[in-house]
Design a protein around this motif. Structure first.
Motif, PDB file in Angstrom:
ATOM      1  N   ALA A 172      40.538  16.707 -10.105  1.00  0.00           N
ATOM      2  CA  ALA A 172      41.974  16.879  -9.874  1.00  0.00           C
ATOM      3  C   ALA A 172      42.401  18.320 -10.128  1.00  0.00           C
ATOM      4  N   GLU A 173      41.526  19.274  -9.811  1.00  0.00           N
ATOM      5  CA  GLU A 173      41.830  20.668 -10.086  1.00  0.00           C
ATOM      6  C   GLU A 173      43.089  21.114  -9.350  1.00  0.00           C
ATOM      7  N   GLY A 174      44.008  21.655 -10.086  1.00  0.00           N
ATOM      8  CA  GLY A 174      45.215  22.218  -9.509  1.00  0.00           C
ATOM      9  C   GLY A 174      46.347  21.221  -9.337  1.00  0.00           C
ATOM     10  N   TRP A 175      46.047  19.932  -9.311  1.00  0.00           N
ATOM     11  CA  TRP A 175      47.085  18.930  -9.074  1.00  0.00           C
ATOM     12  C   TRP A 175      48.056  18.895 -10.246  1.00  0.00           C
ATOM     13  N   MET A 176      49.320  18.775  -9.904  1.00  0.00           N
ATOM     14  CA  MET A 176      50.409  18.648 -10.866  1.00  0.00           C
ATOM     15  C   MET A 176      50.466  19.848 -11.813  1.00  0.00           C
ATOM     16  N   THR A 177      50.172  21.016 -11.255  1.00  0.00           N
ATOM     17  CA  THR A 177      50.306  22.261 -12.007  1.00  0.00           C
ATOM     18  C   THR A 177      51.396  23.103 -11.356  1.00  0.00           C
ATOM     19  N   ASN A 178      51.629  24.262 -11.918  1.00  0.00           N
ATOM     20  CA  ASN A 178      52.672  25.129 -11.350  1.00  0.00           C
ATOM     21  C   ASN A 178      52.197  25.895 -10.122  1.00  0.00           C
ATOM     22  N   SER A 179      50.932  25.744  -9.735  1.00  0.00           N
ATOM     23  CA  SER A 179      50.446  26.446  -8.547  1.00  0.00           C
ATOM     24  C   SER A 179      51.029  25.807  -7.286  1.00  0.00           C
ATOM     25  N   ASN A 180      50.989  26.538  -6.212  1.00  0.00           N
ATOM     26  CA  ASN A 180      51.483  26.036  -4.936  1.00  0.00           C
ATOM     27  C   ASN A 180      50.691  24.795  -4.544  1.00  0.00           C
ATOM     28  N   GLU A 181      51.387  23.800  -3.990  1.00  0.00           N
ATOM     29  CA  GLU A 181      50.722  22.541  -3.627  1.00  0.00           C
ATOM     30  C   GLU A 181      49.631  22.737  -2.571  1.00  0.00           C
ATOM     31  N   CYS A 182      49.686  23.824  -1.817  1.00  0.00           N
ATOM     32  CA  CYS A 182      48.641  24.109  -0.831  1.00  0.00           C
ATOM     33  C   CYS A 182      47.339  24.520  -1.507  1.00  0.00           C
ATOM     34  N   ASP A 183      47.416  24.888  -2.792  1.00  0.00           N
ATOM     35  CA  ASP A 183      46.231  25.281  -3.547  1.00  0.00           C
ATOM     36  C   ASP A 183      45.629  24.121  -4.330  1.00  0.00           C
ATOM     37  N   TRP A 184      46.255  22.967  -4.308  1.00  0.00           N
ATOM     38  CA  TRP A 184      45.722  21.809  -5.007  1.00  0.00           C
ATOM     39  C   TRP A 184      44.444  21.349  -4.305  1.00  0.00           C
ATOM     40  N   ARG A 185      43.499  20.882  -5.067  1.00  0.00           N
ATOM     41  CA  ARG A 185      42.184  20.484  -4.532  1.00  0.00           C
ATOM     42  C   ARG A 185      42.337  19.436  -3.434  1.00  0.00           C
TER      43      ARG A 185
END
Length: 167
Positions: free
Chosen positions: A150-163
């Protein structure tokens, strides 16, 4: 096929209908005239329905919806918090009021995350709000906290960068 257009010149239509139905006698002629009159009466209603806009949802009535998940983590919405009300309204309009107010609903979890925990703090009117909200709903619906990757999910990064997300 859609609804018929309102009759603008009802007198002309009545004359034409009368000449068309002249050969008909008895009950058929009466039914034809009745149908024209009913169509005329219903036409303004049909045209008025198209112009009506939906009333926005009053989120102040549901200010404590997230409190049901966690009182400490999610305090009731304050009337002055425009961004959170905007986000909650957009989520409610996208998911439906009934689906949003279920206690353990993934949609409610996602909306509360967007309003309180999401570092991007997007208002409901932002162009990225609905895609991000939809991905958050997917995350909670599919047991996202238990995912192995779940790398990147539900973080402050852009949703396009979520795994696994391609934009």
């Amino acid at each position: 096929l859609g609804r018929p257009k309102p009759i603008s010149n009802w007198r002309r239509v009545a004359r034409e209908t009368a000449t068309m139905t002249a050969p008909l006698q008895g009950r058929y002629r009466g039914l034809t005239v009745l149908a024209v009159v009913l169509a005329f009466l219903a036409a303004p209603t049909w045209s008025a329905t198209k112009k009506q806009k939906k009333k926005p949802i009053d989120t102040t009535r549901y200010a404590d919806a997230c409190t049901a998940l966690s009182k400490a983590r999610y305090p009731p919405l304050k009337p002055t918090d425009k961004r959170r009300h905007s986000a909650f309204r957009a989520a409610m309009e996208a998911s439906g009021l009934q689906n949003m107010l279920l206690i353990d609903s993934p949609r409610l979890h996602a909306a509360c995350w967007m309003m309180y925990d999401d570092a991007s703090k997007l208002p409901g009117t932002h162009r990225r709000f609905l895609p991000r909200y939809a991905l958050a709903v997917l995350y909670y619906t599919t047991q996202g906290p238990k995912w192995n990757k779940a790398e990147g999910w539900m973080t402050n990064s852009n949703e396009c960068d979520w795994r696994g997300v391609k934009c």
